[in-house]
Design an enzyme around this catalytic site. Sequence first.
Site, PDB file in Angstrom:
ATOM      1  N   ILE A 141      36.498  19.268  70.022  1.00 10.66           N
ATOM      2  CA  ILE A 141      37.079  18.595  71.213  1.00 10.66           C
ATOM      3  C   ILE A 141      36.282  17.432  71.485  1.00 10.66           C
ATOM      4  CG2 ILE A 141      37.440  18.784  73.620  1.00 10.66           C
ATOM      5  CD1 ILE A 141      39.218  20.817  72.151  1.00 10.66           C
ATOM      6  N   ASN A 195      19.589  26.507  85.386  1.00  7.44           N
ATOM      7  CA  ASN A 195      19.726  26.621  83.863  1.00  7.44           C
ATOM      8  C   ASN A 195      20.167  28.166  83.864  1.00  7.44           C
ATOM      9  OD1 ASN A 195      19.106  27.304  81.493  1.00  7.44           O
ATOM     10  ND2 ASN A 195      16.923  27.109  81.533  1.00  7.44           N
ATOM     11  N   SER A 202      26.373  33.312  68.175  1.00 10.24           N
ATOM     12  CA  SER A 202      26.551  33.282  69.552  1.00 10.24           C
ATOM     13  C   SER A 202      27.803  33.531  70.310  1.00 10.24           C
ATOM     14  CB  SER A 202      25.411  32.042  70.403  1.00 10.24           C
ATOM     15  OG  SER A 202      26.266  30.811  69.994  1.00 10.24           O
ATOM     16  N   LYS A 203      28.811  32.588  69.711  1.00 15.11           N
ATOM     17  CA  LYS A 203      30.053  32.439  69.965  1.00 15.11           C
ATOM     18  C   LYS A 203      31.079  33.623  69.658  1.00 15.11           C
ATOM     19  CE  LYS A 203      29.814  28.406  71.827  1.00 15.11           C
ATOM     20  NZ  LYS A 203      30.281  28.378  73.213  1.00 15.11           N
ATOM     21  N   TYR A 260      24.972  29.244  66.205  1.00 16.91           N
ATOM     22  CA  TYR A 260      25.929  28.916  67.129  1.00 16.91           C
ATOM     23  C   TYR A 260      27.248  29.932  66.749  1.00 16.91           C
ATOM     24  CZ  TYR A 260      29.592  26.227  69.217  1.00 16.91           C
ATOM     25  OH  TYR A 260      30.510  25.703  69.903  1.00 16.91           O
ATOM     26  N   SER A 306      34.558  29.510  70.960  1.00 15.65           N
ATOM     27  CA  SER A 306      34.776  28.583  70.073  1.00 15.65           C
ATOM     28  C   SER A 306      35.401  29.168  68.955  1.00 15.65           C
ATOM     29  CB  SER A 306      33.641  27.929  69.313  1.00 15.65           C
ATOM     30  OG  SER A 306      33.784  27.141  68.353  1.00 15.65           O
ATOM     31  N   ASN A 355      31.184  28.015  81.068  1.00 19.32           N
ATOM     32  CA  ASN A 355      31.399  27.164  79.779  1.00 19.32           C
ATOM     33  C   ASN A 355      30.177  26.530  79.346  1.00 19.32           C
ATOM     34  OD1 ASN A 355      33.233  24.785  78.898  1.00 19.32           O
ATOM     35  ND2 ASN A 355      31.765  23.782  80.303  1.00 19.32           N
TER      36      ASN A 355
HETATM   37  P1  NAD Z   1      29.002  18.912  76.526  1.00 19.20           P
HETATM   38  O1  NAD Z   1      27.789  18.879  75.882  1.00 19.20           O
HETATM   39  O2  NAD Z   1      29.817  17.610  76.726  1.00 19.20           O
HETATM   40  O3  NAD Z   1      28.819  19.630  78.004  1.00 19.20           O
HETATM   41  C1  NAD Z   1      28.176  20.746  77.980  1.00 19.20           C
HETATM   42  C2  NAD Z   1      27.406  20.636  79.451  1.00 19.20           C
HETATM   43  O4  NAD Z   1      26.540  21.899  79.634  1.00 19.20           O
HETATM   44  C3  NAD Z   1      26.314  19.758  79.629  1.00 19.20           C
HETATM   45  O5  NAD Z   1      26.430  18.799  80.693  1.00 19.20           O
HETATM   46  C4  NAD Z   1      24.934  20.230  79.491  1.00 19.20           C
HETATM   47  O6  NAD Z   1      24.061  19.729  80.168  1.00 19.20           O
HETATM   48  C5  NAD Z   1      25.367  21.714  80.258  1.00 19.20           C
HETATM   49  N1  NAD Z   1      24.320  22.721  79.548  1.00 19.20           N
HETATM   50  C6  NAD Z   1      23.658  22.674  78.482  1.00 19.20           C
HETATM   51  N2  NAD Z   1      22.604  23.788  78.619  1.00 19.20           N
HETATM   52  C7  NAD Z   1      22.665  24.223  79.765  1.00 19.20           C
HETATM   53  C8  NAD Z   1      21.840  25.225  80.710  1.00 19.20           C
HETATM   54  N3  NAD Z   1      20.918  25.959  79.996  1.00 19.20           N
HETATM   55  N4  NAD Z   1      22.208  25.424  81.835  1.00 19.20           N
HETATM   56  C9  NAD Z   1      23.230  24.513  82.345  1.00 19.20           C
HETATM   57  N5  NAD Z   1      23.972  23.643  81.938  1.00 19.20           N
HETATM   58  C10 NAD Z   1      23.674  23.419  80.577  1.00 19.20           C
HETATM   59  O7  NAD Z   1      29.623  19.853  75.619  1.00 19.20           O
HETATM   60  P2  NAD Z   1      31.270  20.106  75.793  1.00 19.20           P
HETATM   61  O8  NAD Z   1      31.789  20.276  74.369  1.00 19.20           O
HETATM   62  O9  NAD Z   1      32.034  20.214  76.874  1.00 19.20           O
HETATM   63  O10 NAD Z   1      31.102  22.035  75.538  1.00 19.20           O
HETATM   64  C11 NAD Z   1      31.402  22.834  76.618  1.00 19.20           C
HETATM   65  C12 NAD Z   1      31.402  24.300  75.836  1.00 19.20           C
HETATM   66  O11 NAD Z   1      32.593  23.997  74.865  1.00 19.20           O
HETATM   67  C13 NAD Z   1      30.174  24.862  75.158  1.00 19.20           C
HETATM   68  O12 NAD Z   1      30.229  26.470  75.349  1.00 19.20           O
HETATM   69  C14 NAD Z   1      30.438  24.807  73.762  1.00 19.20           C
HETATM   70  O13 NAD Z   1      30.213  25.381  72.841  1.00 19.20           O
HETATM   71  C15 NAD Z   1      32.330  24.750  73.756  1.00 19.20           C
HETATM   72  N6  NAD Z   1      32.948  24.506  72.574  1.00 19.20           N
HETATM   73  C16 NAD Z   1      32.719  22.721  72.313  1.00 19.20           C
HETATM   74  C17 NAD Z   1      33.603  22.244  71.261  1.00 19.20           C
HETATM   75  C18 NAD Z   1      33.709  20.936  71.012  1.00 19.20           C
HETATM   76  O14 NAD Z   1      33.950  20.577  69.933  1.00 19.20           O
HETATM   77  N7  NAD Z   1      33.165  19.931  72.049  1.00 19.20           N
HETATM   78  C19 NAD Z   1      34.395  23.104  70.556  1.00 19.20           C
HETATM   79  C20 NAD Z   1      34.261  24.556  70.761  1.00 19.20           C
HETATM   80  C21 NAD Z   1      33.555  24.996  71.949  1.00 19.20           C
END
Ligand code: NAD
Length: 260
Positions: free
Chosen positions: A190, A63, A160-161, A157, A142, A90
Site C-alpha cells: 500500500i 507507544n 510478527s504479522k 516482520y 499483512s 493498526n
Molecule cells: P506508516 O508508516 O505510514 O504509518 C504507521 C504509523 O504507525 C506511523 O504514523 C507511526 O508513527 C506509527 N507507529 C509506529 N510505531 C508505533 C508505536 N510504537 N506506537 C504508536 N504508533 C506507532 O505505515 P502504514 O503502511 O500505514 O502501516 C500501517 C499498518 O499496515 C502497519 O501495521 C503495517 O505493517 C501494515 N501494512 C502496511 C503495508 C504497506 O505496504 N504499507 C502492507 C501490509 C501491512
Amino acid sequence: MSDLSNKVALITGAASGIGHAAAISLVKSGAKVALLDLIPENLEAVDKEIKELGGEALILEANIADPCSMSTAIDFIINKWGHLDIVFANAGINGRVSPIEHLAPEDWDKTMQINLKGTFLTIKYAVPHLKKNGGSIIITSSINGNRTYSSFGMSAYSTSKAGQVAFGKMAALELAKYKIRVNIICPGAIDTNIEENTFREEEKLKEIAIPVEYPEGSQPLAQKSGEPKQVADLVLFLSSDASSHITGTEIYIDGAESLL
Ligand code: NAD
C-alpha cells in the site's frame, strides 16, 4: 450501511498511511475518533482535516508497546467520551530487513514489541470497555503473515504479522460472547510512508535474493500498489453493522498480490 454516529473509535498509527485514511473514513460515517501515534505533532494535520469535515477527534501520544502508555491512553478516551466501540489496532513497523544471520536480536525484539505486543496491549486495555456494549476490533496484519514472495529479509516482520493473525483469531473466539467481533486485514503493498522508517540492508539482502518473475509490489488487479483509502473502506465495513456476522476472519486486500 455505515452509520457510525455515537460510536467512538481508537485508531493506532493514525498519523500516517492506512491509519490516517481510516480515521477520515470513520469520521465521514459519524464516528468520533481517538488518534493515537508516537509523535503528537504528526497528528495535528489529521486533526485539522477532521475538524474541517465537522468531525470530532482526540489526539493521543502513546507507544503501543508500552503497557502504561496504552492503559493511560485508553482511560483518556473513556474519561472524555464515556465509551469505546471500535478499535483499529493498526500501528506497525517493517523494522530491519536483513538476512537472518545478520539480524540482531534487538532488531527481532523491536519488531515483536511493536507489531505483536503492541497489538496485544491495544486490545487488552480496550476489552473491558468494549465488553459493555459489544464492538469491533480490526487488526492490520499483512499478506506477509502468510506468504514470503520476494520479501527477502523480512523474517521478523513476517513472523510478527503471522502472530497477529493467530492472536486475532483467539481473541475473536474468546470475545464472541461479549458481542465483540475481531477481524484481521492483510494488505499487500500500500502506498504509505512505511518504507521511510525501514532499515534495509541492501548489500546483505543480495546474498539471499532469489530471482522472481514479477517486480516487488506488483499487483495483478491494478499493476500498482493499493491506496490507503481502499484499505480504509474495508476498515469501515468491518467497523459497521454491515459486517455484523463476520468475526475471526483474515481478509486479504492486495489486488491478488498474494496469489503471485
Ligand atoms: P506508516 O508508516 O505510514 O504509518 C504507521 C504509523 O504507525 C506511523 O504514523 C507511526 O508513527 C506509527 N507507529 C509506529 N510505531 C508505533 C508505536 N510504537 N506506537 C504508536 N504508533 C506507532 O505505515 P502504514 O503502511 O500505514 O502501516 C500501517 C499498518 O499496515 C502497519 O501495521 C503495517 O505493517 C501494515 N501494512 C502496511 C503495508 C504497506 O505496504 N504499507 C502492507 C501490509 C501491512
